[in-house]
Design an enzyme around this catalytic site. Structure first.
Site, PDB file in Angstrom:
ATOM      1  N   ALA A 234       0.833  -1.208   0.000  1.00 52.92           N
ATOM      2  CA  ALA A 234       0.000   0.000   0.000  1.00 52.92           C
ATOM      3  C   ALA A 234       0.868   1.259   0.000  1.00 52.92           C
ATOM      4  O   ALA A 234       1.938   1.255   0.617  1.00 52.92           O
ATOM      5  CB  ALA A 234      -0.927  -0.003   1.212  1.00 52.92           C
ATOM      6  N   PRO A 235       0.442   2.303  -0.718  1.00 54.66           N
ATOM      7  CA  PRO A 235      -0.845   2.460  -1.420  1.00 54.66           C
ATOM      8  C   PRO A 235      -0.920   1.846  -2.803  1.00 54.66           C
ATOM      9  O   PRO A 235      -1.969   1.874  -3.426  1.00 54.66           O
ATOM     10  CB  PRO A 235      -0.999   3.976  -1.490  1.00 54.66           C
ATOM     11  CG  PRO A 235       0.405   4.476  -1.580  1.00 54.66           C
ATOM     12  CD  PRO A 235       1.212   3.570  -0.701  1.00 54.66           C
ATOM     13  N   GLY A 236       0.189   1.286  -3.326  1.00 54.21           N
ATOM     14  CA  GLY A 236       0.114   0.522  -4.557  1.00 54.21           C
ATOM     15  C   GLY A 236       0.882   1.074  -5.742  1.00 54.21           C
ATOM     16  O   GLY A 236       0.901   0.462  -6.806  1.00 54.21           O
ATOM     17  N   GLY A 237       1.560   2.210  -5.577  1.00 58.81           N
ATOM     18  CA  GLY A 237       2.267   2.810  -6.704  1.00 58.81           C
ATOM     19  C   GLY A 237       3.346   1.919  -7.291  1.00 58.81           C
ATOM     20  O   GLY A 237       3.490   1.816  -8.511  1.00 58.81           O
ATOM     21  N   LYS A 238       4.115   1.252  -6.442  1.00 58.43           N
ATOM     22  CA  LYS A 238       5.192   0.398  -6.949  1.00 58.43           C
ATOM     23  C   LYS A 238       4.640  -0.887  -7.571  1.00 58.43           C
ATOM     24  O   LYS A 238       5.224  -1.426  -8.515  1.00 58.43           O
ATOM     25  CB  LYS A 238       6.193   0.104  -5.834  1.00 58.43           C
ATOM     26  CG  LYS A 238       6.987   1.345  -5.417  1.00 58.43           C
ATOM     27  CD  LYS A 238       8.001   1.028  -4.343  1.00 58.43           C
ATOM     28  CE  LYS A 238       8.814   2.273  -3.975  1.00 58.43           C
ATOM     29  NZ  LYS A 238       7.991   3.352  -3.411  1.00 58.43           N
ATOM     30  N   GLU A 255      -0.609  -6.324   2.262  1.00 57.51           N
ATOM     31  CA  GLU A 255      -0.866  -5.216   3.184  1.00 57.51           C
ATOM     32  C   GLU A 255      -1.775  -5.698   4.316  1.00 57.51           C
ATOM     33  O   GLU A 255      -2.938  -6.028   4.086  1.00 57.51           O
ATOM     34  CB  GLU A 255      -1.539  -4.049   2.456  1.00 57.51           C
ATOM     35  CG  GLU A 255      -1.916  -2.905   3.374  1.00 57.51           C
ATOM     36  CD  GLU A 255      -0.742  -2.392   4.210  1.00 57.51           C
ATOM     37  OE1 GLU A 255      -0.892  -2.353   5.458  1.00 57.51           O
ATOM     38  OE2 GLU A 255       0.309  -2.049   3.629  1.00 57.51           O
ATOM     39  N   ASP A 286       0.788 -10.761   7.670  1.00 52.55           N
ATOM     40  CA  ASP A 286       1.877 -10.048   8.319  1.00 52.55           C
ATOM     41  C   ASP A 286       3.140 -10.310   7.508  1.00 52.55           C
ATOM     42  O   ASP A 286       3.540 -11.454   7.302  1.00 52.55           O
ATOM     43  CB  ASP A 286       2.047 -10.554   9.755  1.00 52.55           C
ATOM     44  CG  ASP A 286       3.065  -9.762  10.558  1.00 52.55           C
ATOM     45  OD1 ASP A 286       4.120  -9.409   9.994  1.00 52.55           O
ATOM     46  OD2 ASP A 286       2.798  -9.502  11.746  1.00 52.55           O
ATOM     47  N   ASP A 304       9.416  -2.388   0.325  1.00 56.57           N
ATOM     48  CA  ASP A 304       9.344  -0.934   0.471  1.00 56.57           C
ATOM     49  C   ASP A 304       8.870  -0.683   1.891  1.00 56.57           C
ATOM     50  O   ASP A 304       7.687  -0.483   2.151  1.00 56.57           O
ATOM     51  CB  ASP A 304       8.386  -0.354  -0.575  1.00 56.57           C
ATOM     52  CG  ASP A 304       8.457   1.161  -0.634  1.00 56.57           C
ATOM     53  OD1 ASP A 304       9.564   1.706  -0.527  1.00 56.57           O
ATOM     54  OD2 ASP A 304       7.399   1.793  -0.779  1.00 56.57           O
ATOM     55  N   CYS A 357      11.871   5.669   2.173  1.00 60.76           N
ATOM     56  CA  CYS A 357      11.861   7.068   1.727  1.00 60.76           C
ATOM     57  C   CYS A 357      12.348   7.963   2.862  1.00 60.76           C
ATOM     58  O   CYS A 357      11.802   9.041   3.106  1.00 60.76           O
ATOM     59  CB  CYS A 357      10.481   7.484   1.235  1.00 60.76           C
ATOM     60  SG  CYS A 357       9.143   7.180   2.397  1.00 60.76           S
TER      61      CYS A 357
END
Length: 452
Positions: A234-238, A255, A286, A304, A357
């Site tokens: 999440a949120p799913g961009g990658k 997730e 998990d 990530d 990040c």
């Protein structure tokens, strides 16, 4: 609630849903458009909505900023001042536009180009890449960091032709032009492109994101027919970016937190066609348990990891900031658990990419090094020549470094003094630093291969 096109697997033993104890951490990296676009920008003609960023000034959290100043001035040295200036100036932040190959793109490319956007990334052979790579390599003085040119030297000019850089930056064989492509457009200035509202049954044409968040996906080098796990999806961009690069046999988007999982499922529904429902699944497991439940199952795993998201943490309230700083000390242990799980879930010979990040070495190189020292079957791979040098025109890179002007520390998930590292810093990973004119990042990435 909209009907999900992506199936959610929770019942089988391999995909059972465990009580999430880490899913509630609101510190995941976020690269989607929801936090950067205003509602009024979602109406009107597409070519009239590309505007300069003009948001009201946000106040920074002083306790978080003080903590960053204390740590990052030591870790980044002179580079912290310029990085700090960018992080404290949200109107200067740049955002990329990743095209969706599963949607009709009629008119979008033309509008982007007419507004001064240029292509940043795409997979496939590129003679431009090779010449650019050699030119940068020949002029490289030292590998501490790249791109100290003035901001105007790093800009892509609006009237210049589109630039294409390959996903297979070094060692991968050339792919046919018919292969799925990952394309991201960027602008030399902090210009916004309008977001598209979620509409059930209608695919979005593009995804807005920090372009540096595509680098872990490029490092993963997914191929058609592979089994891929996005451990913290999440949120799913990658996950969307992975599907732009290739057509895997399976992409498991994991997730455990219900709210974030719903967000993830909606993102996938907005970008992926119904025909992919058998290939893409959403898991509620998990992430720390995959190493046991799915040992040796995947060809590629992306971690990530939840992290102290430097961009967003700087703008939380004072009370929330104090709480997050307490949570920050516990993050490296969680990140290490997730990375160990990923290394167990990947098959021998397979690859894990770990990314965050944050600029923090305690969540980046220290986590990677601690796990490597516990896993003799894991071998870090150098991303400097493969990614940092070819893409230094667009991003400011730095090697993983434990401290500016200090003796490298012993691998640890807590700050401490000690003996030097057994791994070269450039093999532990690379870091994208936000800099004036190149405001992408922060983004840390490290690639680890599990020996056969």
């Amino acid at each position: 609630m909209s009907k999900y096109r992506i199936s959610t697997r929770q019942s089988s033993s391999a995909w059972r849903s465990l009580a999430p104890t880490w899913g509630s951490w609101a510190v995941h990296c976020h690269s989607g458009p929801e936090e950067v676009l205003q509602p009024e920008e979602r109406t009107g003609a597409l070519d009239e909505q590309v505007t300069k960023r003009c948001r009201k000034v946000r106040s920074s959290c002083q306790s978080v900023l003080y903590c960053f100043d204390q740590q990052y001035s030591q870790e980044l040295g002179d580079l912290w001042a310029s990085t700090r200036a960018v992080l404290l100036d949200p109107p200067s932040w740049q955002y990329g536009v990743m095209l969706n190959r599963f949607s009709a793109l009629t008119g979008v490319t033309q509008v982007l180009q007419s507004q001064g956007f240029s292509t940043l990334l795409c997979n496939g052979p590129s003679t431009l890449l090779q010449s650019k790579y050699q030119a940068v390599k020949d002029s490289l003085l030292r590998p501490d960091y790249l791109s100290k040119c003035p901001p105007h030297d790093s800009h892509l000019q609006p009237d210049s032709p589109s630039h294409a850089l390959g996903q297979d930056l070094q060692s991968e064989p050339s792919r046919s032009l018919s292969h799925p492509t990952l394309q991201c457009y960027i602008h030399p200035r902090p210009v916004r492109f309008p977001s598209q509202a979620h509409r059930p049954g209608q695919l979005k044409q593009y995804y807005l994101l920090n372009a540096a968040s595509l680098l872990p996906v490029l490092a993963l080098k997914v191929r058609d027919g592979e089994r891929v796990l996005d451990l913290c999806s999440a949120p799913g961009g990658k996950s969307i970016a992975i599907m732009q690069c290739a057509t895997p046999a399976l992409l498991c988007c994991n997730e455990p937190d219900p709210h974030r999982r719903n967000w993830l499922a909606k993102t996938l529904e907005s970008f992926l066609s119904q025909s992919l429902s058998s290939r893409v699944v959403v898991s509620a497991q998990d992430g720390r348990s995959f190493g046991k439940s799915d040992a040796g199952t995947y060809d590629k795993v992306l971690v990530d990891a939840p992290c102290s998201n430097d961009r967003s943490w700087l703008y939380c309230g004072s009370q929330q900031g104090e709480q997050r700083l307490k949570e920050r000390a516990r993050l490296p242990a969680l990140q290490a658990q997730l990375l160990r799980s990923a290394l167990s879930a990947v098959r021998p010979g397979g690859v894990v990419v770990y990314s965050t990040c944050t600029l923090s070495s305690f969540e980046n190189s220290a986590v990677v090094e601690a796990v490597l020292n516990e896993c003799p079957e894991a071998e870090p791979e150098d991303l400097w020549e493969e990614i940092a040098i070819p893409l230094s025109t667009y991003f400011t890179f730095r090697t993983a470094h434990p401290g500016h002007g200090q003796t490298p520390r012993k691998p640890s998930l807590q700050p401490q003094n000690g003996s030097s590292s057994s791994y070269h810093h450039d093999r532990l990973g690379i870091l994208v630093l936000p800099q004036p004119g190149k405001t992408w990042g922060p983004m840390f990435l490290s690639r680890i291969r599990r020996r056969k």
